[in-house]
Design a protein around this motif. Structure first.
Motif, PDB file in Angstrom:
ATOM      1  N   ASN A 193       0.797  -1.229   0.000  1.00  9.58           N
ATOM      2  CA  ASN A 193       0.000   0.000   0.000  1.00  9.58           C
ATOM      3  C   ASN A 193       0.830   1.279   0.000  1.00  9.58           C
ATOM      4  O   ASN A 193       0.309   2.344   0.335  1.00  9.58           O
ATOM      5  N   LYS A 251      -0.558   4.074  -1.936  1.00 11.28           N
ATOM      6  CA  LYS A 251      -1.734   4.790  -1.442  1.00 11.28           C
ATOM      7  C   LYS A 251      -1.399   5.597  -0.196  1.00 11.28           C
ATOM      8  O   LYS A 251      -2.272   6.105   0.483  1.00 11.28           O
ATOM      9  N   THR A 296      -2.554  13.001   3.678  1.00  7.81           N
ATOM     10  CA  THR A 296      -3.870  13.079   4.314  1.00  7.81           C
ATOM     11  C   THR A 296      -4.358  11.713   4.761  1.00  7.81           C
ATOM     12  O   THR A 296      -5.194  11.611   5.643  1.00  7.81           O
ATOM     13  N   ALA A 297      -3.873  10.672   4.144  1.00  6.27           N
ATOM     14  CA  ALA A 297      -4.296   9.320   4.521  1.00  6.27           C
ATOM     15  C   ALA A 297      -3.065   8.435   4.620  1.00  6.27           C
ATOM     16  O   ALA A 297      -2.830   7.575   3.782  1.00  6.27           O
ATOM     17  N   ASP A 339      -0.551   5.544   5.289  1.00  2.00           N
ATOM     18  CA  ASP A 339      -0.721   4.088   5.394  1.00  2.00           C
ATOM     19  C   ASP A 339       0.582   3.519   5.950  1.00  2.00           C
ATOM     20  O   ASP A 339       1.645   3.695   5.364  1.00  2.00           O
ATOM     21  N   GLU A 340       0.464   2.862   7.099  1.00  2.00           N
ATOM     22  CA  GLU A 340       1.670   2.428   7.824  1.00  2.00           C
ATOM     23  C   GLU A 340       2.226   1.101   7.329  1.00  2.00           C
ATOM     24  O   GLU A 340       3.256   0.644   7.817  1.00  2.00           O
ATOM     25  N   ASN A 341       1.533   0.482   6.399  1.00  3.47           N
ATOM     26  CA  ASN A 341       1.840  -0.914   6.085  1.00  3.47           C
ATOM     27  C   ASN A 341       3.318  -1.127   5.738  1.00  3.47           C
ATOM     28  O   ASN A 341       4.010  -1.931   6.351  1.00  3.47           O
ATOM     29  N   GLU A 348       6.503  -2.970   7.958  1.00 10.10           N
ATOM     30  CA  GLU A 348       7.226  -4.183   7.535  1.00 10.10           C
ATOM     31  C   GLU A 348       8.686  -3.877   7.215  1.00 10.10           C
ATOM     32  O   GLU A 348       9.549  -4.726   7.385  1.00 10.10           O
ATOM     33  N   GLU A 369       9.961  -4.163  10.749  1.00 17.04           N
ATOM     34  CA  GLU A 369       9.684  -5.424  11.449  1.00 17.04           C
ATOM     35  C   GLU A 369      10.215  -6.645  10.700  1.00 17.04           C
ATOM     36  O   GLU A 369      10.664  -7.614  11.311  1.00 17.04           O
ATOM     37  N   HIS A 419       0.818  -8.576  12.697  1.00 17.76           N
ATOM     38  CA  HIS A 419      -0.032  -9.751  12.475  1.00 17.76           C
ATOM     39  C   HIS A 419       0.505 -10.962  13.224  1.00 17.76           C
ATOM     40  O   HIS A 419      -0.234 -11.731  13.817  1.00 17.76           O
ATOM     41  N   ASP A 441      -7.070  -8.774   6.103  1.00 19.12           N
ATOM     42  CA  ASP A 441      -6.196  -7.608   6.287  1.00 19.12           C
ATOM     43  C   ASP A 441      -6.586  -6.516   5.299  1.00 19.12           C
ATOM     44  O   ASP A 441      -5.886  -6.247   4.321  1.00 19.12           O
ATOM     45  N   HIS A 454      -6.682  -3.226   4.371  1.00  8.77           N
ATOM     46  CA  HIS A 454      -6.211  -1.839   4.513  1.00  8.77           C
ATOM     47  C   HIS A 454      -6.943  -0.888   3.568  1.00  8.77           C
ATOM     48  O   HIS A 454      -7.074   0.289   3.839  1.00  8.77           O
ATOM     49  N   SER A 455      -7.328  -1.404   2.412  1.00  5.36           N
ATOM     50  CA  SER A 455      -8.018  -0.531   1.460  1.00  5.36           C
ATOM     51  C   SER A 455      -9.142  -1.317   0.792  1.00  5.36           C
ATOM     52  O   SER A 455      -9.133  -2.547   0.761  1.00  5.36           O
ATOM     53  N   ARG A 492      -8.947  -0.493  13.297  1.00  2.62           N
ATOM     54  CA  ARG A 492      -9.069   0.848  13.856  1.00  2.62           C
ATOM     55  C   ARG A 492     -10.508   1.385  13.683  1.00  2.62           C
ATOM     56  O   ARG A 492     -11.230   0.981  12.754  1.00  2.62           O
ATOM     57  N   ALA A 549      -8.892   6.630   3.906  1.00  2.00           N
ATOM     58  CA  ALA A 549      -9.511   7.274   2.751  1.00  2.00           C
ATOM     59  C   ALA A 549      -9.706   6.269   1.617  1.00  2.00           C
ATOM     60  O   ALA A 549     -10.596   6.399   0.785  1.00  2.00           O
ATOM     61  N   ASP A 560      -7.018   0.187   9.207  1.00  2.00           N
ATOM     62  CA  ASP A 560      -5.708  -0.275   9.663  1.00  2.00           C
ATOM     63  C   ASP A 560      -5.854  -1.202  10.874  1.00  2.00           C
ATOM     64  O   ASP A 560      -6.915  -1.305  11.475  1.00  2.00           O
TER      65      ASP A 560
END
Lengths: 575, 531
Positions: free
Chosen positions: A186, A189, A193-194, A196-198, A202, A205, B125, B290, B292-293, B344, B349, B354
């Motif tokens: 992601n 994306k 404003t939005a 995404d921590e994905n 990783e 981590e 996860h 999962d 996310h979007s 969450r 958006a 999340d």
């Protein structure tokens, strides 16, 4: 801290076998012959080279109809004219899919890519290269089932290949902006404003720091890293010849989506701040500098080198990383990783150190890895020298590779499709790790595979061959003959030597004389007590493999039974 | 952990003749079935990826807030499409894809435990899943699963001496995957993994008889040998049960529809149960949560990825329950669903969510006490992107309840298995274990167990609470669900208590006070403000 102690003991056949079992997929007699008499340094120089050139890309061997006139695969309609986008036998990697294709070709490409990679493993060079790529796929994961895009998967794999023995930090930096990775986690994306921590999660981590006790980055660090990575996205459409079309994936930077604020990290990162550098005029270059600073900051942590070295040890040596391994291997090996942190051949030096270390050759570590599906199946066809077709029979070649891909899927491994972003649990799941490869589900399938590989005939007939009249693959047939394998041994006519040589190729754990004797009596002497019984039948068969003499003609099936039996043992599951 | 010497291979005799004489006769399998009919089965369904609980069990009384553009307007299920739960005054409902489970709920076969989590949490996860399946504290790594520890307490010598006459079947079966940490105990797998009931296994007499050497080679060789041995032994038992068992339901999802794979795996479980398999625990999983979007379609929030995933789970479970009822085996089985975390409160958006914290857990079966356990979460209009549902029940309380009222594990053993004391939530009929004593039901009444004043507070707050006697835990959680402070943790007699608590070092914001006392718990909002 002690330096990593190099191995200085005897480098004989047992040591060579241990080294080759861990670096190649299976060991074939010709591999043993090639390295015969060489020193450990000589063998390592050959096994761990500088990163080799890229292989030629996958080639199309799929079709929707065996009749070329009716075949619609990889074709599109251009104002009434049917145009072939990718001819049979050519590569698709530079040809994006279009919505006006006559039939969907995407799934065929994805399967084709898996077959190709597996083929490269089966026909691997006598080096660590292909196994190293597998290592990268276990740690820097994207998933074919998520992306559903063969070009993206091919691009990411090409990065693994370019950095096989290269600089790990640079690989991570480049994979951060790899179109497949951006889409997979992601990153495309991730906007101011939005956020995404994905990927930011990783990256730390799974790709660099891991989750050990000294990896103390915080949730806020994840969020802050995500802010640095905002604004990057992937475009796949563009105007070509005045028309909107799909194009090869391109990564673009969008300043308006980028978080230009100050990014402050936790005490773990010494409260480091990363800000846009106002002196850089170009938006993208300014964002790249922030990225470089982020990657640089993460790689400043010693824990990165330790985490990667633990993963390497887990993948190439054994999963149990106890205090002794931590101090005698991980600590000094991570020193090597850091010493070469700016070297374009960093991983070459790390792997040579690991594979040449005293600890790697410890007697008790030999043979104690449970074979991964790749080690089991690709190792098996390489060990026994299963007769695969060459590229003059392109369709047959991909067909046989696909058999191996499907077999691997049955025993828990689909190339390009790790089960999730952490890769295969066998490489990280406490407490059993690679024991997960082998259980009461997978064993019956492993058994089915060695039975099929050693006993079945494989063929392509008219109904499944493209353009049979002009296709060299038409009529292709193959079957394993264990007499061909044994003929390459040093002493095939001596039953004691034959058993010895078969065991050193097939089984990693040592086997007692009593067991060797039982194997000989059961499989080579037909229950007789004199060794010359085998010598006579072998020589009779070798003189004329087409013999109809009832004493000699059963040699291939006697050997097939012997090798099948070796493969049925619990010992065969180890390497 | 304490180990009991219990249920080893007790020799059974039949009219003075050793049962082994009947090993392959129909007499034995008939006898085994008689024995087995009293055995209980737990089916665990793990939803991999982190299920969005707020769009699964939906608090309709929070729609004024949830429907705000800055909360989760872009993924909210239209109120009129939510499947309302009877008896909740339209305050709670299921996602429209859960029609199968909704029907089971109306048939009194479902218990919903709201807001299940643990103090602190992990957004990873893998770590979060390990916590859930092992029953660990957030900062503790356990090399064993809670279910495996239960089996090990019942069968302490396993795998030595297994299978045997009194227990010919695998203790636990993982369907459609490799053995999970949840079924591992100290490196011993307490279950076997299967994909189907047809594993024809015939190893000839073994020539490889070298004893394993010391060190890791010997360890792994012993392991691979054990797998070969178990594959054959348990494989025979599973195959026999599979041959004998039936499936009678016509509701299982067909190929290439949502739930087809999970449904076929549950059908296999039903078949093995019907065929007389004495296996106690079946562990299944299904992935893709999962999100996310794009978890919903922007034009129709009841459609999309998450909808399909829920439909698959719901249809498969409904078919499984239908099958068990038709087979006359429904009383022997309960099931539960869980995920490694919820998601969450505020959506992304991109139409997804999340990683989050607390989540609803569903328990199904004819032996549940149907209903809703816990309360609807109160969604703060000032929630930010990090806000999570506060935890109400500790996830290990769910396990404690199952151990106590399904597997009839006494409290001391339960504490050993779960490595601490956890409350019994009470969602299972206590007569499953013929236990005496009636449990207090007051936790569902409107009683105020805990109250903070003043609220909002400044540097000091007073906390008044009721204790019915026993262990009392009072925790202050922040909006993300993280434990900020343990206010009280100890034994108290019954009565009314009032304690003062300093909030001086606590930043301003919204918090939750949670009390757990005996079988009761309650969560209340507390605001720290500059007054």
């Amino acid at each position: 801290m002690p330096a990593l102690k190099p191995y200085t003991g005897t480098f004989g056949k047992p040591e060579l076998l241990h080294l080759l079992r861990r670096t190649l997929f299976g060991v074939h007699q010709s591999d043993l012959n090639y390295f015969k008499g060489q020193s450990l340094d000589q063998v390592l120089d050959y096994l761990v080279p500088s990163t080799p050139a890229l292989p030629s890309p996958p080639r199309r061997t799929y079709y929707s109809n065996t009749d070329p006139a009716k075949d619609q695969m990889e074709k599109y309609n251009d104002n009434g004219t049917v145009v072939t986008a990718v001819p049979f036998g050519e590569t698709w990697v530079n040809t994006p899919l279009q919505t006006n294709f006559l039939v969907g070709s995407g799934n065929n490409r994805r399967a084709n890519l898996k077959n190709w990679w597996t083929g490269l493993q089966i026909h691997q060079d006598r080096t660590l290269y292909e196994k190293m790529l597998m290592f990268y796929q276990t740690i820097l994961v994207t998933q074919d089932v998520t992306l559903e895009d063969a070009i993206l998967m091919y691009n990411t794999q090409t990065l693994y290949r370019k950095f096989a023995f290269g600089n790990y930090r640079e690989l991570v930096r480049q994979i951060t902006l790899d179109p497949g990775m951006l889409k997979y986690l992601n990153g495309d994306k991730n906007t101011k404003t939005a956020p995404d921590e994905n990927y930011a999660r990783e990256l730390q981590e799974l790709f660099t720091l891991g989750k050990g006790k000294d990896s103390q980055y915080t949730e806020d660090d994840v969020k802050t890293a995500a802010r640095i990575l905002t604004g990057w996205t992937v475009i796949n459409t563009g105007i070509v010849n005045g028309k909107t079309q799909n194009i090869l994936p391109q990564v673009v930077f969008n300043q308006s989506k980028h978080d230009t604020g100050t990014k402050v990290f936790s005490a773990f990162y010494n409260n480091q701040q990363i800000n846009p550098d106002a002196s850089i005029i170009n938006d993208k270059d300014r964002a790249l500098k922030e990225l470089d600073q982020l990657i640089g900051m993460i790689f400043q942590k010693e824990e990165v080198s330790k985490y990667i070295c633990r993963r390497l040890w887990n993948f190439f040596a054994y999963y149990d990383i106890n205090d002794e391994v931590e101090s005698e291997v991980i600590a000094p090996l991570s020193e090597v990783f850091r010493t070469y942190s700016n070297d374009p051949d960093q991983m070459k030096y790390v792997m040579k150190s690991l594979l040449g270390s005293d600890y790697f050759f410890k007697q008790e570590l030999r043979g104690c890895m449970i074979k991964s599906p790749n080690d089991f199946l690709i190792g098996m066809v390489r060990q026994i020298g299963f007769p695969f077709p060459d590229s003059t029979q392109l369709e047959a070649q991909y067909y046989m590779w696909s058999y191996i891909v499907n077999g691997n899927a049955n025993i828990g491994f689909i190339v390009n499709s790790p089960p999730d972003v952490a890769g295969w649990p066998a490489y990280y799941q406490l407490p059993v790790y690679h024991e997960m490869w082998f259980d009461t589900t997978s064993f019956p399938f492993r058994r089915g595979l060695y039975e099929a590989i050693s006993r079945s005939s494989f063929a392509l007939d008219k109904t499944v061959t493209y353009d049979p009249a002009n296709n060299p693959s038409y009529g292709y047939k193959t079957k394993m003959n264990f007499a061909d394998m044994v003929r390459d041994f040093d002493h095939p006519s001596d039953p004691n030597e034959l058993i010895n040589e078969a065991l050193q190729i097939m089984l990693a754990p040592p086997v007692s004389d009593a067991v060797k004797s039982a194997l000989k009596t059961n499989f080579l002497l037909n229950g007789q007590s004199r060794d010359y019984y085998w010598t006579e039948v072998w020589e009779g068969y070798s003189a004329d493999p087409n013999t109809t003499d009832p004493r000699f003609r059963n040699v291939p099936s006697m050997l097939q039974n012997l090798f099948n039996y070796l493969m049925s043992s619990a010992e065969y599951q180890l390497c | 952990m304490k180990r009991r010497n219990f249920l080893q291979s007790v020799p059974i005799t039949l009219g003075g003749m050793s049962l082994s004489a009947y090993a392959n006769s129909p007499l034995l399998s008939d006898l085994a079935c008689t024995l087995m009919d009293t055995d209980k089965v737990l089916v665990i369904i793990q939803l991999n990826g982190g299920n969005d609980g707020l769009n699964t069990v939906i608090p309709l009384d929070q729609y004024a807030v949830l429907s705000q553009p800055n909360i989760r307007q872009n993924i909210l299920i239209p109120e009129n499409k939510v499947l309302k739960l009877p008896g909740t005054n339209n305050a709670l409902g299921f996602h429209p894809s859960l029609s199968g489970i909704h029907n089971l709920y109306k048939e009194n076969k479902v218990a919903i435990v709201q807001n299940v989590g643990y103090p602190q949490f992990s957004y990873s996860h893998f770590r979060a899943a390990d916590i859930w399946v092992s029953g660990a504290d957030y900062n503790e790594v356990l090399n064993s699963g809670w279910a495996a520890r239960y089996l090990a307490s019942e069968f302490p010598n396993y795998p030595s001496g297994f299978p045997n006459m009194s227990f010919p079947d695998p203790l636990a079966v993982r369907v459609g995957g490799t053995i999970t940490l949840g079924l591992q105990n100290q490196g011993v797998s307490m279950g076997i993994a299967i994909n189907n009931a047809k594993d024809p296994l015939n190893l000839s007499g073994n020539l490889f008889t070298d004893p394993p050497t010391p060190g890791c080679l010997g360890k792994e060789l012993s392991y691979t040998r054990e797998v070969l041995r178990q594959t054959d032994k348990f494989g025979d038992a599973v195959q026999a049960a599979g041959d004998k068992g039936r499936n009678l339901s016509s509701l299982y999802p067909v190929a290439n529809t949502p739930g087809a794979i999970l449904g076929s795996q549950l059908a296999l479980v039903a078949k093995l149960i019907d065929g007389g398999c004495k296996t106690r625990i079946y562990w299944l999983s299904t992935g893709g949560f999962d999100t996310h979007s794009s978890q919903v379609e922007s034009a129709d929030h009841t459609a999309g990825v998450h909808s399909g995933l829920l439909k698959g789970v719901s249809d498969a479970i409904a078919a499984f329950m239908d099958d068990l009822t038709l087979l006359g085996r429904a009383d022997r089985v309960i099931g539960m669903t869980f995920s490694e975390f919820g998601r969450r409160i505020i959506s992304n958006a991109s139409g997804g969510t999340d990683h989050g914290a607390a989540q609803p857990v569903l328990i199904f079966g004819s032996n549940v006490i149907p209903g809703i356990y816990g309360h609807n979460p109160v969604i703060d209009p000032l929630s930010n992107v990090n806000s999570n549902l506060p935890m109400e029940f500790d996830f290990r309380s769910v396990y404690a309840t199952i151990l106590a009222d399904w597997f009839c594990v006494g409290s001391a053993d339960r504490d050993n298995i779960l490595l601490n004391k956890y409350q019994n939530i009470g969602f299972l009929k206590p007569n499953n274990c013929l236990m005496t004593g009636v449990k207090s039901n007051q936790r569902y009444a409107g009683a105020k167990l805990i109250e903070a004043y003043p609220n909002p507070c400044a540097d000091q707050v007073r906390i008044a609470f009721e204790s019915e006697g026993g262990m009392v835990i009072i925790e202050l959680l922040n909006q993300e669900g993280r434990l900020v402070q343990t206010v009280f943790n100890g034994y108290l007699e019954s009565g009314h208590f009032d304690i003062a608590c300093s909030m001086q070092k606590i930043p301003e914001g919204t918090y939750y006070l949670r009390i757990q006392n005996s079988v009761s718990e309650q969560v209340r909002k507390l605001i720290k403000a500059r007054l």
